[in-house]
Structures are given as C-alpha cells and as structure tokens.
Design a protein around this motif. Structure first.
Motif, PDB file in Angstrom:
ATOM      1  N   VAL A   1       0.840  -1.206   0.000  1.00  0.00           N
ATOM      2  CA  VAL A   1       0.000   0.000   0.000  1.00  0.00           C
ATOM      3  C   VAL A   1       0.869   1.248   0.000  1.00  0.00           C
ATOM      4  O   VAL A   1       0.624   2.208  -0.740  1.00  0.00           O
ATOM      5  N   ALA A   2       1.921   1.233   0.858  1.00  0.00           N
ATOM      6  CA  ALA A   2       2.827   2.388   0.918  1.00  0.00           C
ATOM      7  C   ALA A   2       3.536   2.597  -0.415  1.00  0.00           C
ATOM      8  O   ALA A   2       3.693   3.736  -0.878  1.00  0.00           O
ATOM      9  N   LEU A   3       3.966   1.493  -1.055  1.00  0.00           N
ATOM     10  CA  LEU A   3       4.647   1.593  -2.341  1.00  0.00           C
ATOM     11  C   LEU A   3       3.711   2.121  -3.416  1.00  0.00           C
ATOM     12  O   LEU A   3       4.100   2.955  -4.250  1.00  0.00           O
ATOM     13  N   ALA A   4       2.449   1.657  -3.384  1.00  0.00           N
ATOM     14  CA  ALA A   4       1.474   2.137  -4.364  1.00  0.00           C
ATOM     15  C   ALA A   4       1.240   3.633  -4.188  1.00  0.00           C
ATOM     16  O   ALA A   4       1.170   4.390  -5.164  1.00  0.00           O
ATOM     17  N   GLY A   5       1.131   4.077  -2.930  1.00  0.00           N
ATOM     18  CA  GLY A   5       0.959   5.511  -2.675  1.00  0.00           C
ATOM     19  C   GLY A   5       2.159   6.322  -3.116  1.00  0.00           C
ATOM     20  O   GLY A   5       2.016   7.418  -3.680  1.00  0.00           O
TER      21      GLY A   5
ATOM     22  N   SER B   1      -8.254  -3.720   1.186  1.00  0.00           N
ATOM     23  CA  SER B   1      -6.808  -3.872   1.190  1.00  0.00           C
ATOM     24  C   SER B   1      -6.083  -2.631   0.729  1.00  0.00           C
ATOM     25  O   SER B   1      -4.895  -2.467   0.972  1.00  0.00           O
ATOM     26  N   GLY B   2      -6.787  -1.718   0.072  1.00  0.00           N
ATOM     27  CA  GLY B   2      -6.132  -0.541  -0.466  1.00  0.00           C
ATOM     28  C   GLY B   2      -5.360  -0.818  -1.730  1.00  0.00           C
ATOM     29  O   GLY B   2      -4.548   0.008  -2.158  1.00  0.00           O
ATOM     30  N   LEU B   3      -5.579  -1.964  -2.374  1.00  0.00           N
ATOM     31  CA  LEU B   3      -4.840  -2.355  -3.564  1.00  0.00           C
ATOM     32  C   LEU B   3      -5.792  -2.589  -4.725  1.00  0.00           C
ATOM     33  O   LEU B   3      -6.826  -3.236  -4.573  1.00  0.00           O
ATOM     34  N   SER B   4      -5.435  -2.074  -5.879  1.00  0.00           N
ATOM     35  CA  SER B   4      -6.179  -2.353  -7.094  1.00  0.00           C
ATOM     36  C   SER B   4      -5.778  -3.732  -7.603  1.00  0.00           C
ATOM     37  O   SER B   4      -4.776  -4.297  -7.150  1.00  0.00           O
ATOM     38  N   PRO B   5      -6.533  -4.304  -8.561  1.00  0.00           N
ATOM     39  CA  PRO B   5      -6.145  -5.622  -9.104  1.00  0.00           C
ATOM     40  C   PRO B   5      -4.706  -5.675  -9.621  1.00  0.00           C
ATOM     41  O   PRO B   5      -3.987  -6.634  -9.323  1.00  0.00           O
ATOM     42  N   PRO B   6      -4.228  -4.658 -10.377  1.00  0.00           N
ATOM     43  CA  PRO B   6      -2.817  -4.721 -10.797  1.00  0.00           C
ATOM     44  C   PRO B   6      -1.854  -4.679  -9.614  1.00  0.00           C
ATOM     45  O   PRO B   6      -0.822  -5.351  -9.616  1.00  0.00           O
ATOM     46  N   GLN B   7      -2.185  -3.893  -8.603  1.00  0.00           N
ATOM     47  CA  GLN B   7      -1.324  -3.820  -7.423  1.00  0.00           C
ATOM     48  C   GLN B   7      -1.349  -5.139  -6.645  1.00  0.00           C
ATOM     49  O   GLN B   7      -0.346  -5.527  -6.050  1.00  0.00           O
ATOM     50  N   ARG B   8      -2.509  -5.812  -6.658  1.00  0.00           N
ATOM     51  CA  ARG B   8      -2.599  -7.099  -5.983  1.00  0.00           C
ATOM     52  C   ARG B   8      -1.721  -8.124  -6.703  1.00  0.00           C
ATOM     53  O   ARG B   8      -1.045  -8.938  -6.065  1.00  0.00           O
ATOM     54  N   ARG B   9      -1.731  -8.093  -8.033  1.00  0.00           N
ATOM     55  CA  ARG B   9      -0.852  -8.993  -8.786  1.00  0.00           C
ATOM     56  C   ARG B   9       0.609  -8.676  -8.506  1.00  0.00           C
ATOM     57  O   ARG B   9       1.437  -9.589  -8.377  1.00  0.00           O
ATOM     58  N   ALA B  10       0.923  -7.394  -8.392  1.00  0.00           N
ATOM     59  CA  ALA B  10       2.298  -7.010  -8.063  1.00  0.00           C
ATOM     60  C   ALA B  10       2.682  -7.504  -6.668  1.00  0.00           C
ATOM     61  O   ALA B  10       3.828  -7.902  -6.436  1.00  0.00           O
ATOM     62  N   LEU B  11       1.708  -7.502  -5.737  1.00  0.00           N
ATOM     63  CA  LEU B  11       1.962  -8.012  -4.390  1.00  0.00           C
ATOM     64  C   LEU B  11       2.300  -9.498  -4.432  1.00  0.00           C
ATOM     65  O   LEU B  11       3.238  -9.954  -3.766  1.00  0.00           O
ATOM     66  N   VAL B  12       1.549 -10.259  -5.233  1.00  0.00           N
ATOM     67  CA  VAL B  12       1.820 -11.699  -5.361  1.00  0.00           C
ATOM     68  C   VAL B  12       3.225 -11.920  -5.906  1.00  0.00           C
ATOM     69  O   VAL B  12       3.987 -12.751  -5.387  1.00  0.00           O
ATOM     70  N   GLN B  13       3.595 -11.176  -6.924  1.00  0.00           N
ATOM     71  CA  GLN B  13       4.937 -11.318  -7.498  1.00  0.00           C
ATOM     72  C   GLN B  13       6.005 -10.924  -6.491  1.00  0.00           C
ATOM     73  O   GLN B  13       7.055 -11.573  -6.387  1.00  0.00           O
ATOM     74  N   ARG B  14       5.732  -9.874  -5.740  1.00  0.00           N
ATOM     75  CA  ARG B  14       6.700  -9.426  -4.732  1.00  0.00           C
ATOM     76  C   ARG B  14       6.908 -10.499  -3.666  1.00  0.00           C
ATOM     77  O   ARG B  14       8.039 -10.786  -3.268  1.00  0.00           O
ATOM     78  N   ILE B  15       5.802 -11.097  -3.213  1.00  0.00           N
ATOM     79  CA  ILE B  15       5.912 -12.161  -2.203  1.00  0.00           C
ATOM     80  C   ILE B  15       6.682 -13.342  -2.778  1.00  0.00           C
ATOM     81  O   ILE B  15       7.567 -13.896  -2.115  1.00  0.00           O
ATOM     82  N   ALA B  16       6.365 -13.740  -4.012  1.00  0.00           N
ATOM     83  CA  ALA B  16       7.027 -14.889  -4.624  1.00  0.00           C
ATOM     84  C   ALA B  16       8.528 -14.675  -4.707  1.00  0.00           C
ATOM     85  O   ALA B  16       9.320 -15.573  -4.378  1.00  0.00           O
ATOM     86  N   HIS B  17       8.950 -13.488  -5.131  1.00  0.00           N
ATOM     87  CA  HIS B  17      10.389 -13.245  -5.263  1.00  0.00           C
ATOM     88  C   HIS B  17      11.069 -13.053  -3.916  1.00  0.00           C
ATOM     89  O   HIS B  17      12.222 -13.445  -3.742  1.00  0.00           O
TER      90      HIS B  17
END
Length: 917
Positions: free
Chosen positions: A566-570, A586-602
């Motif tokens: 959320v902080a990064l998106a802001g 969650s304060g996250l849009s669908p693209p931001q949610r996908r970015a969150l999944v990728q961030r967690i995976a990496h």
C-alpha cells in the motif's frame, strides 16, 4: 486441598538444587495457635517414584520451559497454572520440577491427593478432608515464598436433565475463585506474582466437530476430557506426550495497567487470558478441530461464493445447476485432504525408523528458525513455502513439525501423486491434490480458491511449493503464482487473522531421484509416478544419501507485506502526480494485488536461497567443477574449497557444521567425506590413489580425482544448490575476462546488466535491491578480497591467488553461456527462412542433437551444457529478446529475427564470454 506429608525447607529463593529432592522422614509440622497451614511437598515412595520415572521421563519439554520458570522464580513468586483439573498433570509437573530443580509445588487445588497419599511417605497422616480452606492455604503458601499449582476449571461433569444425561462442551467453574485470591494478595504485596501456564498434551488427536458420541458423554469430549479419558490417552501416548509452556502472566504489571478494575473483574480478565494462552499452545500441537472431508465439501457447496460460481457456470454452459453441482462435488471430493492422526503417526514412525536414520545420516534442523516459526504459529495460520527438489520434500516439513509439537500442514500436491496405493495415504497425512492444468476448466479454479480460503479460515497451516514442480537442476525454479495468488486473495479477505509466510530451504547431500533427473535433462521423457516407482524404494533404502538439511528463512507477516505494498502504491501515485486511490479493504487495485503476489514470490525465493546451507557435497562439487583441467589433486581441491569457504563466509552464507570446526576453521576432512559419497554414486573416480609404487622407488603422491564426462550433469546438480551465492561475482568475472581482464567501470556495469537480464530465468537475484546496488555490493566485496582492483574508472583483474579466483567464478557459468549459444544456433533455420515455424518438441530434439555433435567435435567443452532445462530457459530468453515468438507448442520468427545487429551482437557477446582464460 489434601494434607500432604512434610518436607525439608527450601531456601528463600525457592529454587532447590538440581536433581530429585530427598525429603527426610519426620513428624508432622507443629501447628500454631491459629492452626495455620504449613506448605509441604508431596514425596512419593520408591515404588511410586519408579512409576514416575517410567512414564514421565518420556515427556518432551518445551525448550523455553525450564529457563522461563527459572527466570520468573528469580524475580517473583511462581504459580503454575493448568487448564483443567487433572491429577495426572499434577504428578507430571511434580516429577519434572523435582528433576530439573525448579520451584516445587507446595499447594494444589481440588486434585484429590488422597489417591496418591497411600503410595507416599507419611501415609499415616493422610487426611480425606481439607484441613484449611483453599484460599487461605494458597495465601500461606505464597507468603512463605513457595510455589503452587492452580487448575482453572473442572472437566465437564455428567449431569441429569430430566430423563437424559448430558455433559457440557467446556469445563465447569471451580468452587473457589483462587485467581481472585491471587489478585487480592498481589494488591497487598510488592513482590510480583507470576502465573506460568502449563499445557500437557497427552494425545495429538484433535478435537472433532462431529456429533457427540456415547464415549464423549461418558468420558468427556476430547477438548475437555474427563479423568478416565485423560488417563487412557496418557497410557496410549505417554511416549509422545508434550509439555508446552505458555507466556508468563505478571499479575502486578496487569493490575498496574488496569487500576480501574475491581478484584472480580481483574480475576475474570486474568483467567480468560490464561485460558487463551493455554488453548493457543494446545492448538499449536493439535491444529484446528477436525472436520471430515465430506462435511468440508458440504459447507463449501452451501457457501454463497461457490453457489454464485455454480449458477454462473450452469448459465454459461446452458445446463442444469444440479449437473454442475454433481461435477463440482466430484472435483471437491478428489481435491480435499482427509487428515488422520493415526496415519500421520504411522508415517512419523516409519520415517523415523526407516528413512531418516537408514538412507540418510540424520536431519540437521535450524533450531533458531524453528522457534521463529513456532512463535509465528501462535499468532495465526502459517503458509509454509519449501524449496522443491525431491518427493521426499512432501514428508520432511510435516514430519518435523509433528515431531516438534506443531500441527502438520495441509499440503498442496499435484494430482499425479494421487495414484493408488500412495495417494490415499498422502491424502490422510494432509495432502490435497490439485490438477496440474486448469486449461478449459473455468469452474475448477474457483473451487480450489474456495477450498484454500476455507482451510485458512479453519486455522490450518498450509504448505505449497512455490516453484510448482521439482527442480531437476538443483537451482530454484522461477516461482509459479497460481496457488500463491489464491492464498494471497484469501488472506486479503481475512485481515482479522495474522497469516505468516515461511520460506524453507530443504537440502540434500544426495538426491534419490538422481538417475531420473539426469535422464530428463539429457532429453528423456519424464516418467509418470507409479507403483513401480514406489517399489523401487527398496533399492533406495539400501543406499546412503548423506545428511538432510532443513533451514528456515525470515518469516514474513502478511499484514506487513500488504502495508508495504500500500505504501509503495501511494509512493508511486505521488511520483506520477496522481491522487492516491484506495481500492477496497486492502487498499490495492487488481494490478497492485498482482504485483503483491509477485513481490511475495520473489521475496520467498530470495529467502530460500539465502537460507540454503552450504553442505560438504555442494562445496566439494563446486570446487571440482570450477577446475578446468581433466583432474584435480587432493591438495588443489583442499586449497580451492578453503578459498570458497572464505568467500561464502564473506557473503554471510550458512555453512554446514561438518564443513568448519568449532573455531570456524575449514575442515579438509569434510571433502573426504563428500568424495566417498560421490564415489559411491560413481560421480567421481580416483584415477591415482597417490600411493606410488615402492618397488620402483616411487614416493607417495597426492590422489587425483576426475569427473566422468557422462556424470557431470549429476554432479552439477550439487554445484547448483549453492551457485546463487557466487552468481553476482561470476557475472562480473565473466564480463571482465570477456573484455581481456580490464574495463571501464560503466562499460562493465552495462555488460553485466545485459547478461544478467539474459539469465533472468536461470538465477533468482536479490528481491530487496535494484541491479546497481547488487552490482556495487558484489564488486566491492571482490575488491576487498583482492580479486579485482579499481584504479580511477578502470576495473582490473587482481593479481596472485586472489586474481585467479576470478577465472574460477567465470568457469561456474561457462555451461550456461555454451547452452544459450547452442539455443541461438538452433533457431538459424527460422532466421534463414528455411521454415516458417518449429514445434517446441522438435526444436528441443534438434537442439540436443546439435549440441551432442558440437560436444563430440570439441566446439562445446562441457557435457552439462547440452541439457534440456538450460535450453528451455534459453528459448524463453530468445523470446524475451524478440528473436523468436513462442506460441503454445510452436516457435515462430520474432520481430527482430531479421535484425542482423541483434542476432549477431548477441552471438558475439556469448562467444566473448566463452573465449576466456
């Protein structure tokens, strides 16, 4: 409270010396004029003590139990607290406190000690009735600076209700509120009273949510068992019983923070907090209440979310809803796990006696990391994310958690493992089977998503392999986001629950699937799992596979990860000058949610790599394969391994204990141990034993080791397990040598950036830093070690032994450069316009054949360069560079295939990285 035999006095600290306490026989204590109660210690007879030793010596203690009790005894008055009235719990605690020299129990409430007194000393003074009220006895005990044991509730009693008998589903209140007595006493004394929760777990069978049976009616439910049920559980499981220690509760600190509470309110709050802490410890071991898979399916089929998808699927397919329901129920029946404690225990006994101690030389566990995991489990469900190198991985984590008193997880597994007879066993040990492909199944992903959400809501720990399948190369595979995305979506809807992601590295000194992996890398087809493969386990059990290592990365709170996102998106919104927009809870849009999944995976893959332990086998293999000549002497091998250990320590890698001694120095003997393992697997041969020929007067010389060419792929597997530690230095070294050992800093940076992008599917780079930071850190480390020199804006290869290390780093990547050039040469037919497209299987077959010819002719120097996984990643890299276009099972010319500059320039770069010293 029953009158107990007298005991010797204990010093003011209330901490007796270690070892069993021997109390001298004597007459009863004299009574004062007020007939005050003198706290005494129960002392069993020798016969009773032998039973103690036999049954209670097996109890597995919480590692923090003894230090916690000892620490609290030094700062205040210790009162042990247990959940439900149990004579068995008292006897066990009495035994353990005496054995470990901890504050002894001088008072306990309503335990019915008259049962044990005939077996103890002073039986002639046994009293069948209380000599003094419990509250007064407790006060006297603590004022004498002794310890007590308080039970908070009674087991539910069988009560008549008209013509029926029933038991409540929770414990009954005690007759006297002794917690309130403690509150009243604490207000009058300055010394803190510390309550230490004690949770004895006599069985690992979780409570059931099914309808109460006649056994539950007579002996009490599993979650609040009666005395007879507790005793039967103990007899059946005493060798596997546990004592868990909850977080101590400081009564004085609580009252200071809640001065507005009455004594009754404070007592209720304290009792509730203690029960919560003890229940949390029980849940850690037992997991959530058991539901049958049939009930889980029924609840899922009734859920509004699933009903909505069923109706939509029926409408879209123009079919009756009832038909869609039947198909969905069949899919859920095949999907759901059916965990059974008996099967889990059977697997544990089998693995402990047959596998871990027969084919392996034991399991090395990261104890500090395990305690971090235990602490995280107290807050909520765990998402366990191990590396995936072997089918053994399915067993390792679950068995470790079961052995360490943590609830085993439900494991996401491919449906290729659901074959008979292994599948039913795995399902009952916690596996749920997911189809390998969702292609053409629109409803199925929604059912999997609903099931994942359901098990997290129920409180189960979940285990999944973020790589998707097993790594055949020893390196981590790029993360697959499907199931992880479902877990993230479920967690976003469960913000009231603390969910923790736990990266885990599982390492092996030898892998049981070695032959099949070599077969597949060489181009052979993957063999499906079958009963034949299961029966081959007999051959496995007759071999030795070294040690097994299990290490934990840093745990990651999901709430913390979302807050970061959320902080990064802001921050990104502000950087673009756009207003910050809140998107749902969650304060996250669908693209931001996908970015969150990728961030967690990496982040997870980075943590797994960082936690990977440097085993003797991995170190030995890396040292052998970084040597470019046909053979290496023992002395050269030792020197090379010692240098690598120094580099790994500089990089903060975890070094296996056999590699270094207690003072942190390299142990050359560890190489001999690894070499024996490799020779047994025919991965290394000793071509000269170094003994010489005394008859000819030849002096002893060093042994020489060689790698059989056909076994290099198998040995590279071990090198690849720790290759990620060296990749940044190896990329810099390879680029520097490609430019004749000297280059402008920025030119070197650009070359390394380009090559690292080319290999982005091969290596998992740091997830917490950008390229420039990774490059600068690696170059700085090499400079500090004398491997490179920086003069002004120029970077040069260092001199002497340190500079020689640059060539060894570069050699670690040679097979990748050779393989990627082979892939580039294999698309020439597309570039030349000879064909319009190629099938992927056909292309791979031709590339392997071309590689074999070039290897035999000497144009490719390393046998491991001709490997299927490298070629598949290289093809993806060519797609990324727009030289080809991969569409399903076909390869077509890319947008830049006719651009001679792009093709020729890439070919030139690859050749330059191969023509190095």
């Amino acid at each position: 409270m029953s009158q107990l035999p007298p005991s010797a006095a204990v010093g003011p600290s209330n901490v007796p010396p270690r070892g069993p306490v021997e109390e001298p026989a004597g007459s009863p204590p004299a009574r004062t004029s007020e007939d005050r109660y003198r706290p005494v210690v129960y002392q069993p007879s020798s016969a009773w003590r032998s039973l103690y030793e036999r049954f209670f010596a097996h109890i597995k203690l919480d590692e923090r139990w003894e230090p916690t009790v000892r620490q609290q005894a030094e700062r205040g008055l210790v009162v042990y607290v247990a959940r439900s009235l149990s004579f068995l719990d008292f006897l066990a605690l009495d035994f353990l406190t005496k054995k470990h020299g901890l504050p002894l129990v001088r008072f306990t409430n309503d335990v019915g000690m008259f049962v044990a007194e005939p077996f103890g000393r002073g039986s002639r003074r046994m009293r069948l009735q209380k000599q003094i009220p419990d509250d007064r006895a407790l006060i006297d005990t603590l004022q004498g600076e002794h310890s007590a044991l308080l039970f908070l509730r009674r087991p539910p009693r069988l009560q008549g209700n008209g013509r029926l008998f029933a038991r409540s589903t929770k414990g009954d209140d005690m007759e006297v509120d002794l917690i309130r007595t403690l509150v009243e006493l604490q207000r009058k004394t300055s010394k803190p009273i510390v309550l230490v929760p004690q949770t004895f777990v006599w069985t690992k069978r979780p409570a059931s949510t099914q309808r109460r049976s006649a056994i539950d009616l007579i002996f009490g439910p599993a979650e609040w068992p009666g005395r007879i049920r507790v005793f039967l559980q103990f007899l059946a499981n005493y060798k596997n019983s546990l004592l868990r220690s909850g977080e101590p509760f400081d009564v004085r600190a609580f009252l200071d923070e809640h001065q507005d509470m009455t004594d009754a309110q404070a007592a209720d709050a304290i009792r509730y907090a203690l029960l919560r802490r003890m229940e949390r410890e029980r849940s850690l071991v037992l997991g959530p209440a058991k539901k049958t898979s049939t009930r889980i399916v029924d609840e899922l089929m009734r859920s509004p979310r699933v009903r909505k998808h069923l109706d939509h699927a029926a409408k879209e397919a123009k079919r009756e809803v009832v038909e869609i329901e039947r198909e969905a129920r069949r899919d859920l029946d095949k999907l759901c796990a059916a965990p059974d404690t008996n099967v889990v225990h059977f697997f544990h006994r089998f693995l402990d006696t047959v596998v871990w101690n027969r084919i392996y030389d034991g399991m090395v566990v990261d104890r500090e990391g395990l305690e971090r995991v235990r602490e995280a489990a107290r807050k909520g469900p765990l998402v366990l994310l191990p590396s995936h190198k072997s089918h053994v991985d399915y067993l390792v984590v679950s068995d470790l958690l079961y052995r360490e008193g943590l609830a085993p997880p439900l494991i996401a597994a491919g449906d290729n493992l659901s074959f008979f007879p292994l599948g039913p066993f795995l399902r009952r040990s916690g596996a749920f089977f997911i189809k390998r492909s969702f292609k053409g199944k629109k409803l199925y992903p929604q059912l999997v998503d609903a099931y994942v959400r359901k098990i997290l809501v129920e409180g189960w720990n979940v285990e999944l392999f973020v790589e998707g399948g097993r790594s055949r190369t020893g390196k981590l595979l790029p993360p697959k986001l499907g199931i992880l995305s479902m877990i993230v979506d479920a967690a976003l809807q469960l913000r009231d629950r603390e969910i923790t992601f736990v990266p885990i590295s599982i390492g092996y000194e030898r892998i049981i699937e070695e032959k099949s992996y070599v077969h597949e890398q060489s181009g052979g087809e993957k063999q499906p799992e079958s009963i034949g493969g299961l029966l081959a386990t007999g051959r496995v059990l007759r071999s030795k596979y070294g040690r097994l290592y299990l290490q934990f990365g840093e745990t990651m709170s999901f709430r913390g990860l979302v807050d970061e996102a959320v902080a990064l998106a802001g921050k990104n919104d502000r950087a673009r000058g756009a207003p910050s927009v809140q998107n749902g809870e969650s304060g996250l849009s669908p693209p931001q949610r996908r970015a969150l999944v990728q961030r967690i995976a990496h982040r997870v893959t980075y943590e797994i790599n960082r936690a990977t332990v440097v085993t003797p086998a991995a170190l030995c293999a890396t040292a052998l394969m970084a040597h470019r000549r046909r053979g290496i002497t023992h002395d050269q091998l030792v020197r090379q391994a010692r240098t690598m250990v120094a580099t790994l320590e500089r990089l903060a890698a975890r070094i296996a204990k056999p590699v270094i001694d207690d003072e942190g120095r390299f142990r050359p003997e560890t190489l001999s141990e690894a070499l024996r393992l490799f020779e047994d697997a025919k991965l290394v041969v000793t071509v000269d034993d170094g003994k010489g020929d005394p008859k000819r007067g030849e002096p002893p010389d060093e042994p020489i080791y060689q790698i059989p060419e056909e076994r290099r792929i198998a040995l590279e597997y071990h090198k690849n397990t720790i290759l990620h530690f060296f990749v940044p230095s190896a990329l810099i070294s390879s680029a520097l040598l490609a430019m004749n050992g000297e280059a402008e800093l920025e030119t070197l940076r650009d070359r390394v950036r380009r090559v690292s992008r080319l290999f982005k599917l091969e290596f998992m780079y740091r997830a917490d830093a950008e390229f420039d930071e990774i490059f600068d850190d690696a170059l700085g480390s090499m400079r500090a070690a004398g491997e490179v020199e920086i003069v002004g804006s120029m970077v040069r290869r260092g001199g002497g032994a340190s500079g020689a290390q640059v060539a060894r780093y570069a050699e670690m990547l040679r097979s990748y450069f050779e393989s990627y050039r082979l892939a580039l040469l294999s698309v020439r037919a597309l570039r030349n316009g000879e064909v319009a497209s190629l099938g992927k299987k056909e292309w791979l077959k031709n590339a392997l054949a071309l590689g074999q010819r070039r290897y035999l002719s000497g144009q490719i120097t390393l046998r491991e360069s001709v490997a299927r996984p490298k070629l598949e990643n290289a093809l993806a890299a060519l797609h990324d560079h727009q030289l080809v276009r991969v569409e399903g099972d076909h390869i077509k010319p890319g947008a830049l295939i006719d651009d001679g500059t792009t093709y020729v320039d890439l070919d030139r770069v690859l050749i330059e990285h191969l023509v190095i010293d």
